[in-house]
Scaffold this active site. Sequence first.
Site, mmCIF file in Angstrom:
data_model
loop_
_atom_site.group_PDB
_atom_site.id
_atom_site.type_symbol
_atom_site.label_atom_id
_atom_site.label_comp_id
_atom_site.label_asym_id
_atom_site.label_seq_id
_atom_site.Cartn_x
_atom_site.Cartn_y
_atom_site.Cartn_z
ATOM 1 N N LYS A 110 0.845 -1.202 0.000
ATOM 2 C CA LYS A 110 0.000 0.000 0.000
ATOM 3 C C LYS A 110 0.884 1.258 0.000
ATOM 4 O O LYS A 110 2.108 1.154 0.151
ATOM 5 C CB LYS A 110 -0.915 -0.029 1.228
ATOM 6 C CG LYS A 110 -0.135 0.010 2.534
ATOM 7 C CD LYS A 110 -0.999 -0.350 3.730
ATOM 8 C CE LYS A 110 -0.181 -0.223 4.998
ATOM 9 N NZ LYS A 110 -0.808 -0.912 6.136
ATOM 10 N N ARG B 50 -9.656 -0.396 15.606
ATOM 11 C CA ARG B 50 -9.691 0.416 14.396
ATOM 12 C C ARG B 50 -10.708 -0.248 13.477
ATOM 13 O O ARG B 50 -11.832 0.189 13.390
ATOM 14 C CB ARG B 50 -8.281 0.489 13.798
ATOM 15 C CG ARG B 50 -8.085 1.625 12.840
ATOM 16 C CD ARG B 50 -6.642 1.770 12.390
ATOM 17 N NE ARG B 50 -6.109 0.557 11.761
ATOM 18 C CZ ARG B 50 -4.889 0.456 11.255
ATOM 19 N NH1 ARG B 50 -4.060 1.477 11.292
ATOM 20 N NH2 ARG B 50 -4.480 -0.671 10.702
ATOM 21 N N TYR C 292 16.602 30.326 6.850
ATOM 22 C CA TYR C 292 15.493 31.163 7.309
ATOM 23 C C TYR C 292 15.442 31.230 8.828
ATOM 24 O O TYR C 292 15.682 30.236 9.519
ATOM 25 C CB TYR C 292 14.156 30.553 6.861
ATOM 26 C CG TYR C 292 13.874 30.664 5.386
ATOM 27 C CD1 TYR C 292 13.734 31.902 4.773
ATOM 28 C CD2 TYR C 292 13.709 29.512 4.619
ATOM 29 C CE1 TYR C 292 13.438 31.988 3.422
ATOM 30 C CE2 TYR C 292 13.410 29.597 3.260
ATOM 31 C CZ TYR C 292 13.285 30.838 2.677
ATOM 32 O OH TYR C 292 12.985 30.926 1.339
ATOM 33 N N MET D 184 12.303 24.544 1.093
ATOM 34 C CA MET D 184 11.494 23.789 0.136
ATOM 35 C C MET D 184 12.339 22.878 -0.751
ATOM 36 O O MET D 184 12.013 21.706 -0.944
ATOM 37 C CB MET D 184 10.661 24.762 -0.711
ATOM 38 C CG MET D 184 9.595 24.066 -1.530
ATOM 39 S SD MET D 184 8.607 25.223 -2.497
ATOM 40 C CE MET D 184 7.622 26.017 -1.239
HETATM 41 C C1 LIG Z 1 0.124 -1.867 6.692
HETATM 42 C C2 LIG Z 1 -0.380 -3.161 7.192
HETATM 43 C C3 LIG Z 1 0.490 -4.242 7.433
HETATM 44 C C4 LIG Z 1 1.999 -4.123 7.336
HETATM 45 O O1 LIG Z 1 2.501 -3.533 8.504
HETATM 46 P P1 LIG Z 1 4.093 -3.348 8.719
HETATM 47 O O2 LIG Z 1 4.184 -2.829 10.086
HETATM 48 O O3 LIG Z 1 4.532 -2.357 7.691
HETATM 49 O O4 LIG Z 1 4.702 -4.683 8.511
HETATM 50 C C5 LIG Z 1 -0.058 -5.448 7.802
HETATM 51 N N1 LIG Z 1 -1.388 -5.590 7.943
HETATM 52 C C6 LIG Z 1 -2.261 -4.575 7.729
HETATM 53 C C7 LIG Z 1 -3.714 -4.812 7.904
HETATM 54 C C8 LIG Z 1 -1.785 -3.338 7.356
HETATM 55 O O5 LIG Z 1 -2.652 -2.330 7.158
#
Ligand SMILES: *Cc1c(COP(=O)(O)O)cnc(C)c1O
Length: 325
Positions: free
Chosen positions: A5, A98, A220, A268
């Site tokens: 993801k 969650r 800055y 930036m």
């Molecule tokens: C992002 C995610 C993972 C992976 O987690 P890591 O800590 O990056 O290994 C596993 N399961 C779910 C449901 C996730 O959303």
Amino acid sequence: MAIVKADGYGHGVIRVANALPEADAFGVASVEEAVRLREANITQPIVLLEGPFEEQELSEIAVHQLESVVHNHDQVRMFAAGSPHTTLWIKLDTGMHRLGFAPSEVPAVVAVLANPGRQVRFMTHFASAHLRQDLSVPRQLEAFFSAIDGAEGERCCANSSAILGWPESHGDWVRPGLMLYGVSPFSDRSGESFGLRPAMTLASALIAVKRVAQYETVGYGKAYVCPEAMEVGVVAFGYADGYPRHAGTGTPILVNGVRTQVIGDASMDMMAVDLRPLGDARVGDPVVLWGDGLPVEEVAQAAGTIPYELLCRMRMRAHFVERRA
Ligand SMILES: *Cc1c(COP(=O)(O)O)cnc(C)c1O
């Protein structure tokens, strides 16, 4: 299930998927990410980790033969009425609070979704597997395995920190994310100590070198006052490229392979570095902001964030060069 993801944690989802031909499945956060993989001819199973957000996504799920997590009753209704062949991963909330069903709801959900043409699997997610002594992990495991005791279907719980730190959590499937990219999920243990190597090295170069007098300021807002006359370097990389602006003075950085520090706050497109530890630095000298020789975990710590966030932002502007290890 390789978790890709957030555009493969900022590495480019298609690049990552092509680099992991042995993955049994890929996990993504949205139908758009899944479709990008299919359009790049990725044929492995793809799992939507949050399931569909809207009913209209069901047709794409069917067309692209995606698998889906089911974590709420709306999704149960969608899939009860939709394609009977989609593989579903029923998510239990065992303490993360969650996504997912309470353990007591699971039998009813299974009764609605299970059918002879469909595989049903079970998953949960840990809240604190990155805290290695945390009692919530065994508690969540116990809640998970007892809720589905006797139910048919493969089990999946572990993210990177559980894979590395809690072997009893492995079950039938594991879901590594961060560790695939060579980064440690623990704040007190390096990736190297697990044999991990960073997949991403963020590199730039010096575009200016100058001598600055004692008590003059750099950048800055007088963010850095030179304690003595010193050489200061300017690196072509800034927050528009994804460098954390909160990683101020003291954040480690490599110039010409020599470890030194960022000074002031990143602007930036540029940031300043302390060249005192280097003999003679010149315009064009290579800079490593993180990766090979400098774990992103250290930069994240200095910036008051976690490596996940820094990696995910890397699709902003930087130009990618791919090398096979
Ligand atoms: C992002 C995610 C993972 C992976 O987690 P890591 O800590 O990056 O290994 C596993 N399961 C779910 C449901 C996730 O959303």
